[in-house]
Enzyme design. Sequence first.
Site, short mmCIF file in Angstrom:
data_model
loop_
_atom_site.label_atom_id
_atom_site.label_comp_id
_atom_site.label_asym_id
_atom_site.label_seq_id
_atom_site.Cartn_x
_atom_site.Cartn_y
_atom_site.Cartn_z
NE ARG A 103 -3.89 0.66 1.87
CZ ARG A 103 -5.11 0.75 2.39
NH1 ARG A 103 -5.32 1.47 3.50
NH2 ARG A 103 -6.13 0.14 1.82
CG HIS A 130 -8.39 0.08 -2.82
ND1 HIS A 130 -7.61 -1.02 -2.51
CD2 HIS A 130 -9.03 0.43 -1.66
CE1 HIS A 130 -7.78 -1.31 -1.22
NE2 HIS A 130 -8.62 -0.46 -0.70
CD GLN A 133 -12.91 -1.97 -0.55
OE1 GLN A 133 -12.08 -1.90 0.31
NE2 GLN A 133 -14.10 -2.51 -0.35
CG ASP A 221 -13.50 6.33 -1.04
OD1 ASP A 221 -13.54 6.21 0.20
OD2 ASP A 221 -12.45 6.22 -1.70
CB CYS A 261 -13.99 1.14 -0.04
SG CYS A 261 -13.32 2.81 0.15
NE ARG A 289 -9.95 -5.21 0.47
CZ ARG A 289 -9.22 -4.22 0.98
NH1 ARG A 289 -9.82 -3.18 1.53
NH2 ARG A 289 -7.90 -4.23 0.91
N1 NVA Z 1 -9.93 6.72 -1.39
C1 NVA Z 1 -9.54 6.29 -0.07
C2 NVA Z 1 -9.78 4.83 0.10
C3 NVA Z 1 -9.42 4.29 1.46
C4 NVA Z 1 -9.62 2.82 1.57
C5 NVA Z 1 -8.09 6.65 0.18
O1 NVA Z 1 -7.27 6.47 -0.73
O2 NVA Z 1 -7.77 7.13 1.26
N1 CP Z 2 -11.14 -0.11 2.49
C1 CP Z 2 -9.86 -0.17 2.93
O1 CP Z 2 -8.91 -0.40 2.15
O2 CP Z 2 -9.73 0.04 4.25
P1 CP Z 2 -8.38 0.27 5.09
O3 CP Z 2 -7.84 1.61 4.68
O4 CP Z 2 -8.81 0.22 6.50
O5 CP Z 2 -7.40 -0.82 4.73
#
Ligand code: NVA
Ligand code: CP
Length: 302
Positions: A103, A130, A133, A221, A261, A289
């Site tokens: 990540r 992502h 997800q 989101d 998500c 997930r």
């Molecule tokens: N769009 C959000 C998704 C988090 C799971 C982010 O990138 O922070």
């Molecule tokens: N939806 C998701 O990826 O959640 P986290 O940021 O908690 O991993």
Amino acid sequence: MKKDFLCLTDWSLEDLEKLFALAADLKAKRKRGEEHHLLKGKTLGMLFEKSSTRTRVSFEVGMYQLGGHALFLSSGTTQMGRGEPIKDTGRVMSRYVDGIMIRTFSQEGVEELAKWSDIPIINGLTDMYHPCQVMADLLTVIEHKKNYRDLTYCWIGDGNNMANSWINAAAIFGFELRIATPEGYEPHPQVVARARKLGARVTYVNDPMEAARGADVLNTDVWASMGQEEEQAKRTAAFAGFQINADIIAAADPACILMHCLPAHRGEEITDEAIESSHSVVFDEAENRLHIQKAIMATLMT
Ligand code: NVA
Ligand code: CP
């Protein structure tokens, strides 16, 4: 040759559908309490340069349930955070572990890691995509709606990594996707252009109510993603009117499902009432997930 999971459009429809089938099988086995140690003795390295609850826990628990082991490695406590090049990290990790979930911020960084690693790399979120997800979300749609192709999907909010991934999904799976974002917050133009070239039915609809009209799946989101925290105030102003609430749900199909998500900012992109409503499937998404990622890991790491 090793295979990675970096972006949905790298995969064929047939192979993605196999992941749904394997995830459903592994989920059923888990519910029956049947052992499914497909990755016995294998280790997943999990590199995190951003925060996480679901991704970290689901990958770690998923590896354990598959008979393997996962290592949590954050940028702050590894040499990655002190500037060790990703191509060195990839080559070193390849000597120890059997797969990496990462990540991070840049999609190019993940591609670089994949290039220099001899082991499968899984994208656990970048600023661009992502993919795990969206696969979990589609597994959830399949469970709730039986089919997922002949449905109308609606994205309301930021044109972010999740929106980009839904556009990729529309290109591969062929469903209709309507997108409503404020001006200046549209999804990445190259992602849209590539999807349309692949025949995706993706349309921009300025008015969120219009986008939601008759939709089977509503999705949103956060307005400020990780790394955009300082833009929060500006974004809160720009996104006024792009909230999923009772009016948006009333405009959609009466049997619509509502997705997010998570984590959610209640009162911003979604109301508390909406996320707690009978339309909401957000906790099924979160659970899935685990199941889809077990299918991805089992497919890539055996
Ligand atoms: N769009 C959000 C998704 C988090 C799971 C982010 O990138 O922070
Ligand atoms: N939806 C998701 O990826 O959640 P986290 O940021 O908690 O991993």
